[in-house]
Write an enzyme that holds these catalytic residues in place. Structure first.
Site, PDB file in Angstrom:
ATOM      1  N   HIS A  77       0.844  -1.197   0.000  1.00 41.47           N
ATOM      2  CA  HIS A  77       0.000   0.000   0.000  1.00 41.47           C
ATOM      3  C   HIS A  77       0.878   1.244   0.000  1.00 41.47           C
ATOM      4  CE1 HIS A  77      -4.096  -1.686   1.526  1.00 41.47           C
ATOM      5  NE2 HIS A  77      -3.632  -2.341   0.488  1.00 41.47           N
ATOM      6  N   TYR A 206      -9.108   5.605   7.639  1.00 38.77           N
ATOM      7  CA  TYR A 206      -9.209   5.998   9.047  1.00 38.77           C
ATOM      8  C   TYR A 206     -10.252   7.113   9.108  1.00 38.77           C
ATOM      9  CZ  TYR A 206      -4.802   3.578  10.136  1.00 38.77           C
ATOM     10  OH  TYR A 206      -3.819   2.630  10.325  1.00 38.77           O
ATOM     11  N   PRO A 297      -3.541   0.231  18.749  1.00 42.33           N
ATOM     12  CA  PRO A 297      -3.304  -0.227  17.373  1.00 42.33           C
ATOM     13  C   PRO A 297      -3.448   0.849  16.294  1.00 42.33           C
ATOM     14  CG  PRO A 297      -5.375  -1.108  18.227  1.00 42.33           C
ATOM     15  CD  PRO A 297      -4.718  -0.413  19.358  1.00 42.33           C
ATOM     16  N   LYS A 301       1.667  -0.150  14.974  1.00 37.22           N
ATOM     17  CA  LYS A 301       3.079  -0.195  15.361  1.00 37.22           C
ATOM     18  C   LYS A 301       3.496  -1.424  16.179  1.00 37.22           C
ATOM     19  CE  LYS A 301       4.929   3.285  13.418  1.00 37.22           C
ATOM     20  NZ  LYS A 301       4.455   2.774  12.128  1.00 37.22           N
ATOM     21  N   TYR A 391       4.429   6.486   9.933  1.00 35.60           N
ATOM     22  CA  TYR A 391       3.541   5.349   9.642  1.00 35.60           C
ATOM     23  C   TYR A 391       4.287   4.239   8.894  1.00 35.60           C
ATOM     24  CZ  TYR A 391      -0.869   2.971   8.626  1.00 35.60           C
ATOM     25  OH  TYR A 391      -1.885   2.058   8.574  1.00 35.60           O
TER      26      TYR A 391
HETATM   27  C1  LIG Z   1      -6.572  -6.414  17.796  1.00 38.11           C
HETATM   28  C2  LIG Z   1      -5.117  -6.089  17.608  1.00 38.11           C
HETATM   29  C3  LIG Z   1      -4.716  -5.411  16.453  1.00 38.11           C
HETATM   30  C4  LIG Z   1      -3.374  -5.106  16.257  1.00 38.11           C
HETATM   31  N1  LIG Z   1      -3.010  -4.438  15.116  1.00 38.11           N
HETATM   32  C5  LIG Z   1      -1.712  -4.192  14.889  1.00 38.11           C
HETATM   33  C6  LIG Z   1      -1.284  -3.613  13.644  1.00 38.11           C
HETATM   34  O1  LIG Z   1      -2.090  -3.308  12.757  1.00 38.11           O
HETATM   35  N2  LIG Z   1       0.046  -3.418  13.442  1.00 38.11           N
HETATM   36  C7  LIG Z   1       0.963  -3.768  14.401  1.00 38.11           C
HETATM   37  O2  LIG Z   1       2.173  -3.580  14.140  1.00 38.11           O
HETATM   38  N3  LIG Z   1       0.586  -4.314  15.580  1.00 38.11           N
HETATM   39  C8  LIG Z   1      -0.722  -4.554  15.855  1.00 38.11           C
HETATM   40  N4  LIG Z   1      -1.097  -5.167  17.024  1.00 38.11           N
HETATM   41  C9  LIG Z   1      -0.081  -5.496  18.032  1.00 38.11           C
HETATM   42  C10 LIG Z   1       0.664  -6.801  17.713  1.00 38.11           C
HETATM   43  O3  LIG Z   1      -0.228  -7.834  17.481  1.00 38.11           O
HETATM   44  C11 LIG Z   1       1.617  -7.137  18.886  1.00 38.11           C
HETATM   45  O4  LIG Z   1       2.390  -5.992  19.173  1.00 38.11           O
HETATM   46  C12 LIG Z   1       2.531  -8.322  18.548  1.00 38.11           C
HETATM   47  O5  LIG Z   1       1.811  -9.534  18.650  1.00 38.11           O
HETATM   48  C13 LIG Z   1       3.731  -8.378  19.505  1.00 38.11           C
HETATM   49  O6  LIG Z   1       4.487  -9.544  19.260  1.00 38.11           O
HETATM   50  P1  LIG Z   1       5.260 -10.259  20.439  1.00 38.11           P
HETATM   51  O7  LIG Z   1       5.937 -11.437  19.829  1.00 38.11           O
HETATM   52  O8  LIG Z   1       6.055  -9.284  21.187  1.00 38.11           O
HETATM   53  O9  LIG Z   1       4.135 -10.744  21.462  1.00 38.11           O
HETATM   54  P2  LIG Z   1       2.980 -11.809  21.272  1.00 38.11           P
HETATM   55  O10 LIG Z   1       2.480 -11.844  19.877  1.00 38.11           O
HETATM   56  O11 LIG Z   1       2.005 -11.550  22.372  1.00 38.11           O
HETATM   57  O12 LIG Z   1       3.697 -13.206  21.529  1.00 38.11           O
HETATM   58  C14 LIG Z   1       4.080 -13.634  22.817  1.00 38.11           C
HETATM   59  C15 LIG Z   1       4.049 -15.162  22.848  1.00 38.11           C
HETATM   60  O13 LIG Z   1       4.507 -15.630  24.134  1.00 38.11           O
HETATM   61  C16 LIG Z   1       3.667 -16.683  24.565  1.00 38.11           C
HETATM   62  N5  LIG Z   1       3.768 -16.753  26.037  1.00 38.11           N
HETATM   63  C17 LIG Z   1       3.182 -15.931  26.939  1.00 38.11           C
HETATM   64  N6  LIG Z   1       3.512 -16.298  28.187  1.00 38.11           N
HETATM   65  C18 LIG Z   1       4.326 -17.386  28.075  1.00 38.11           C
HETATM   66  C19 LIG Z   1       4.983 -18.220  29.007  1.00 38.11           C
HETATM   67  N7  LIG Z   1       4.862 -18.018  30.322  1.00 38.11           N
HETATM   68  N8  LIG Z   1       5.759 -19.245  28.553  1.00 38.11           N
HETATM   69  C20 LIG Z   1       5.887 -19.455  27.212  1.00 38.11           C
HETATM   70  N9  LIG Z   1       5.261 -18.687  26.263  1.00 38.11           N
HETATM   71  C21 LIG Z   1       4.494 -17.673  26.706  1.00 38.11           C
HETATM   72  C22 LIG Z   1       2.297 -16.288  24.047  1.00 38.11           C
HETATM   73  O14 LIG Z   1       1.406 -17.382  23.947  1.00 38.11           O
HETATM   74  C23 LIG Z   1       2.657 -15.716  22.662  1.00 38.11           C
HETATM   75  O15 LIG Z   1       2.653 -16.706  21.658  1.00 38.11           O
HETATM   76  C24 LIG Z   1      -2.425  -5.484  17.256  1.00 38.11           C
HETATM   77  C25 LIG Z   1      -2.824  -6.168  18.409  1.00 38.11           C
HETATM   78  C26 LIG Z   1      -4.147  -6.459  18.594  1.00 38.11           C
HETATM   79  C27 LIG Z   1      -4.558  -7.216  19.859  1.00 38.11           C
END
Ligand SMILES: Cc1cc2nc3c(=O)[nH]c(=O)nc-3n(C[C@H](O)[C@H](O)[C@H](O)COP(=O)(O)OP(=O)(O)OC[C@H]3O[C@@H](n4cnc5c(N)ncnc54)[C@H](O)[C@@H]3O)c2cc1C
Length: 397
Positions: A77, A206, A297, A301, A391
């Site tokens: 995009h 948006y 969200p 980011k 962005y």
């Molecule tokens: C509705 C929604 C929309 C979003 N939209 C966007 C977007 O458009 N763009 C964007 O950039 N971000 C967006 N985000 C944010 C994005 O999804 C998160 O920032 C991203 O998932 C972060 O990745 P992470 O690997 O740090 O954490 P997570 O994806 O939360 O992964 C953490 C992992 O650790 C595991 N875990 C937890 N505790 C334990 C434990 N004790 N032992 C072992 N494993 C464990 C969990 O099961 C999970 O699989 C959105 C989030 C939501 C909820």
């Protein structure tokens, strides 16, 4: 119960985007890691979340050799639309900052990274429980856990990467008196739907509306992702599919444009919060992604910040194993937090501009300020360039 001891270089907790990408980058440099995940593979691969990838995140996934499907199936995009009643304006990213974004679901990023890891025969343990982190102030930290067969195990490592998201065990392992946290809880939430219908727009819309914000996003050419601002106390059961489609159609209405509705396959309410915890390192425990910070969200980011942390962390670990120097590890928290705060500000700014207070507490003065900001950002080249470069993502450190 028997206790099995496994030895590795980096123990990674969490198989979300942060943990999986870190494991991939380390593997490419021949650095051993074991990834521990407390959910099943099916659950992790189906969790609907982010959908917009910044330009630098796409470059990183491509360099990591997991970009083939992203480039084949992802949608590039070159802009977004900002709208308020009666007007819709486009922000042209390449013209303003020379970069783009890609629409490619977090579910797909996670699937690609899991496939790459399992195809390479590298350890990724799902369905574990009782994760606990020990001895991070020594050079022999350990993670204890119970594996999917109920066997108590110990993972000995040089470093522990806490990539276990907001509710994980890593951040609370850092003693309270050594941590500072900053938090903003917003007085609204997003009700999101995933629908089996082609998007009614070529790029994200948006929309500011006195009833509340609305966003038209998408996951593919046949699946739409849409959100409406709701009160955080709302219950998803009170929002029938028809009610959601009506709210979306009202808030995004524009003469000559119509919203196509279709079967809803997922519906959920997400609270909105900004949260930062510092430092992101304590001894041999290093936090990355949502384990250390959360953004609302609106600025797309969260996933991208997780990727940015991982790039900095990977380079620090790689430098340590190649040269023995801890300089980049020592700088990790400050380096990562620089970008974290930029993204935190941008996400707060987009959120503040686009979400009107509604109901009896709504202040018409605030509405006028939001509309003035929207008109400025869509008419001033300097203001739209600032939005575009934030962005699409500043170059990674
Ligand atoms: C509705 C929604 C929309 C979003 N939209 C966007 C977007 O458009 N763009 C964007 O950039 N971000 C967006 N985000 C944010 C994005 O999804 C998160 O920032 C991203 O998932 C972060 O990745 P992470 O690997 O740090 O954490 P997570 O994806 O939360 O992964 C953490 C992992 O650790 C595991 N875990 C937890 N505790 C334990 C434990 N004790 N032992 C072992 N494993 C464990 C969990 O099961 C999970 O699989 C959105 C989030 C939501 C909820």
């Amino acid at each position: 119960m028997s206790t099995d001891v496994i030895r590795t270089q980096v123990a990674i907790i969490g198989a979300g985007p942060a943990g999986l990408l870190l494991g991939r980058l380390l593997a490419l440099q021949g650095i051993d890691a074991v990834i521990l995940e407390n959910r099943s593979r099916e659950y992790v691969e189906a969790r609907i979340r982010a959908g917009v990838l910044e330009h630098p995140a796409v470059d990183l996934l491509t360099e990591a050799g997991v970009g083939d499907r992203l480039h084949a199936e992802g949608l590039r995009h070159d802009g977004i639309y900002l709208q308020w009643p009666g007007e819709r304006h486009r922000i042209d990213f390449p013209k303003l900052c020379g970069r783009s974004v890609w629409v490619y679901g977090q579910t797909e990023v996670v699937k690609d990274l899991i496939d790459a890891r399992l195809e390479a025969g590298l350890p990724l343990l799902f369905d574990i429980s009782d994760t606990a982190i020990h001895d991070v102030e020594t050079d022999r930290p350990r993670v204890t856990f119970t594996d999917a067969d109920g066997v108590a195990r110990t993972l000995e490592a040089d470093f522990v990467a806490g990539c276990d998201g907001f509710h994980g065990v890593s951040r609370p392992t850092i003693p309270d008196h050594l941590r500072t946290t900053w938090e903003r809880v917003y007085p609204f939430a997003w009700l999101g739907i995933l629908a089996e219908v082609a998007p009614s727009t070529d790029e994200l819309i948006y929309a500011w509306h006195p009833d509340g914000f609305a966003l038209h996003s998408m996951r593919s050419t046949t699946r739409s992702r849409l959100y409406v601002q709701v009160d955080p106390s709302e219950k998803v059961e009170d929002w029938s599919d028809d009610r959601v489609w009506e709210a979306l159609a009202t808030r995004m209405a524009l003469p000559g444009w119509s919203l196509q509705s279709g079967p809803v396959i997922e519906k959920s309410i997400t609270p909105m919060r900004s949260f930062v915890s510092a430092p992101m390192r304590h001894g041999r425990l290093l936090l990355a992604g949502d384990a250390a910070h959360i953004v609302p969200p609106t600025g797309a980011k969260g996933l991208n910040l997780a990727a940015a942390d991982v790039k900095v962390l990977f380079e620090a670990l790689d430098s340590f194993y190649r040269t023995g120097s801890t300089a980049l590890l020592d700088a990790y928290s400050d380096t990562a937090l620089h970008r974290v705060w930029r993204a935190t500000h941008f996400s707060w700014w987009m959120t503040s501009m686009l979400h009107p207070a509604t109901g009896p507490g709504a202040d018409p003065f605030d509405h006028q300020l939001q509309l003035s900001q929207l008109k400025y950002v869509t008419s001033s080249e300097a203001a739209s360039a600032s939005l575009a470069e934030n962005y699409t993502g500043m170059p990674f450190a």
